[in-house]
Design a protein around this motif. Structure first.
Motif, PDB file in Angstrom:
ATOM      1  N   ILE A   1      -1.282   0.677  -1.684  1.00  0.00           N
ATOM      2  CA  ILE A   1      -0.819   1.559  -0.344  1.00  0.00           C
ATOM      3  C   ILE A   1      -1.669   1.119   1.031  1.00  0.00           C
ATOM      4  O   ILE A   1      -2.883   1.361   0.799  1.00  0.00           O
ATOM      5  N   ASP A   2      -1.050   0.598   2.099  1.00  0.00           N
ATOM      6  CA  ASP A   2      -1.814   0.722   3.230  1.00  0.00           C
ATOM      7  C   ASP A   2      -1.660   1.932   3.895  1.00  0.00           C
ATOM      8  O   ASP A   2      -0.540   2.284   4.521  1.00  0.00           O
ATOM      9  N   MET A   3      -2.999   2.636   4.060  1.00  0.00           N
ATOM     10  CA  MET A   3      -2.774   4.113   4.539  1.00  0.00           C
ATOM     11  C   MET A   3      -2.609   4.059   6.185  1.00  0.00           C
ATOM     12  O   MET A   3      -2.111   5.067   6.639  1.00  0.00           O
ATOM     13  N   ASN A   4      -2.853   2.875   6.777  1.00  0.00           N
ATOM     14  CA  ASN A   4      -2.420   2.822   8.137  1.00  0.00           C
ATOM     15  C   ASN A   4      -1.039   2.815   8.519  1.00  0.00           C
ATOM     16  O   ASN A   4      -0.725   3.438   9.474  1.00  0.00           O
ATOM     17  N   ASP A   5      -0.186   2.030   7.716  1.00  0.00           N
ATOM     18  CA  ASP A   5       1.017   1.782   8.207  1.00  0.00           C
ATOM     19  C   ASP A   5       1.941   2.152   7.129  1.00  0.00           C
ATOM     20  O   ASP A   5       3.306   2.030   7.264  1.00  0.00           O
ATOM     21  N   GLY A   6       1.642   2.490   5.974  1.00  0.00           N
ATOM     22  CA  GLY A   6       2.456   3.195   4.999  1.00  0.00           C
ATOM     23  C   GLY A   6       3.081   1.806   4.120  1.00  0.00           C
ATOM     24  O   GLY A   6       4.020   1.955   3.308  1.00  0.00           O
ATOM     25  N   GLU A   7       2.815   0.808   4.136  1.00  0.00           N
ATOM     26  CA  GLU A   7       3.236  -0.265   3.253  1.00  0.00           C
ATOM     27  C   GLU A   7       2.748  -0.197   1.676  1.00  0.00           C
ATOM     28  O   GLU A   7       1.674  -0.052   1.769  1.00  0.00           O
ATOM     29  N   CYS A   8       3.903  -0.311   0.976  1.00  0.00           N
ATOM     30  CA  CYS A   8       3.551  -0.184  -0.505  1.00  0.00           C
ATOM     31  C   CYS A   8       3.998  -1.627  -1.058  1.00  0.00           C
ATOM     32  O   CYS A   8       5.015  -2.210  -0.913  1.00  0.00           O
ATOM     33  N   GLU A   9       3.016  -2.143  -1.903  1.00  0.00           N
ATOM     34  CA  GLU A   9       3.133  -3.102  -2.557  1.00  0.00           C
ATOM     35  C   GLU A   9       2.880  -3.103  -4.249  1.00  0.00           C
ATOM     36  O   GLU A   9       2.106  -2.297  -4.580  1.00  0.00           O
TER      37      GLU A   9
ATOM     38  N   ASP B   1      10.856  -0.315   2.539  1.00  0.00           N
ATOM     39  CA  ASP B   1      10.770   0.779   3.481  1.00  0.00           C
ATOM     40  C   ASP B   1       9.408   1.287   3.437  1.00  0.00           C
ATOM     41  O   ASP B   1       8.648   0.988   2.449  1.00  0.00           O
ATOM     42  N   LYS B   2       8.556   1.728   4.430  1.00  0.00           N
ATOM     43  CA  LYS B   2       7.426   2.329   4.580  1.00  0.00           C
ATOM     44  C   LYS B   2       7.252   3.638   4.366  1.00  0.00           C
ATOM     45  O   LYS B   2       8.277   4.379   4.726  1.00  0.00           O
TER      46      LYS B   2
END
Length: 180
Positions: free
Chosen positions: A95-103, A67-68
């Protein structure tokens, strides 16, 4: 291309994953292995991507949330991540602030390391345990919970001394490799 007694770092990763009996897909032209993990206790999935950077002697393990993060909660997630990362000795949340991807990402420099699979095992387990430990709190922040309270709830379940143990084990493995 870096060579180990298992071949390239990618070959060492493939050997390690096969020995663990894991199902994965290899994309050789990108030097990656990809798999999906399922956690029974949370009924959640995660994408795991292991990258090898042969020219830099680096192996990176990224475990990504399926989930993003909603755009409106990204600043709050940054606060959660900053608090979580502060106490981690190995790896970090991003977190990628552009698409909300968290890793959750762990990486190791393998230059001069003679036992790459052993190092991979420690790194892989630390990545997996830390990801699943913090994911419930991260998801609560996605859904509106205060980031500091969510992180405190995760960390109040007891300290993860394994992080410090892994840091020491990684250092010892590197020192032993340097003396071989």
């Amino acid at each position: 291309m870096s060579k180990t007694r298992w071949g390239s770092y990618l070959d060492a990763v493939i050997t390690f994953l096969n020995e663990k009996g894991l199902r994965f897909r290899t994309v050789r032209e990108k030097n990656i292995c990809h798999m999906v993990f399922h956690d029974e206790s949370t009924n959640e999935d995660a994408n795991v991507v292991i990258e090898t950077h042969e020219d830099k002697d680096v192996i990176v393990i990224n475990t990504l949330c399926v989930d993003k993060c909603p755009e409106a909660r990204r600043s709050a997630v940054c606060e959660f991540i900053a608090k979580a990362n502060y106490g981690l000795h190995v790896g970090c949340w991003n977190i990628d602030m552009n698409d909300g991807e968290c890793e959750y990402r762990t990486a190791v420099n393998c230059a001069g390391v003679s036992d790459v699979p052993r190092l991979l095992k420690m790194l892989f387990e630390r990545n997996r345990k830390t990801f699943w430990r913090y994911l419930p709190g991260l998801k609560r922040v996605f859904n509106g919970e205060d980031p500091i309270q969510a992180c405190n709830a995760v960390e109040s379940r007891g300290s993860d001394d394994q992080d410090a143990v892994l840091a020491a084990a990684l250092m010892a493995a590197l020192l032993r490799s340097g003396s071989s």
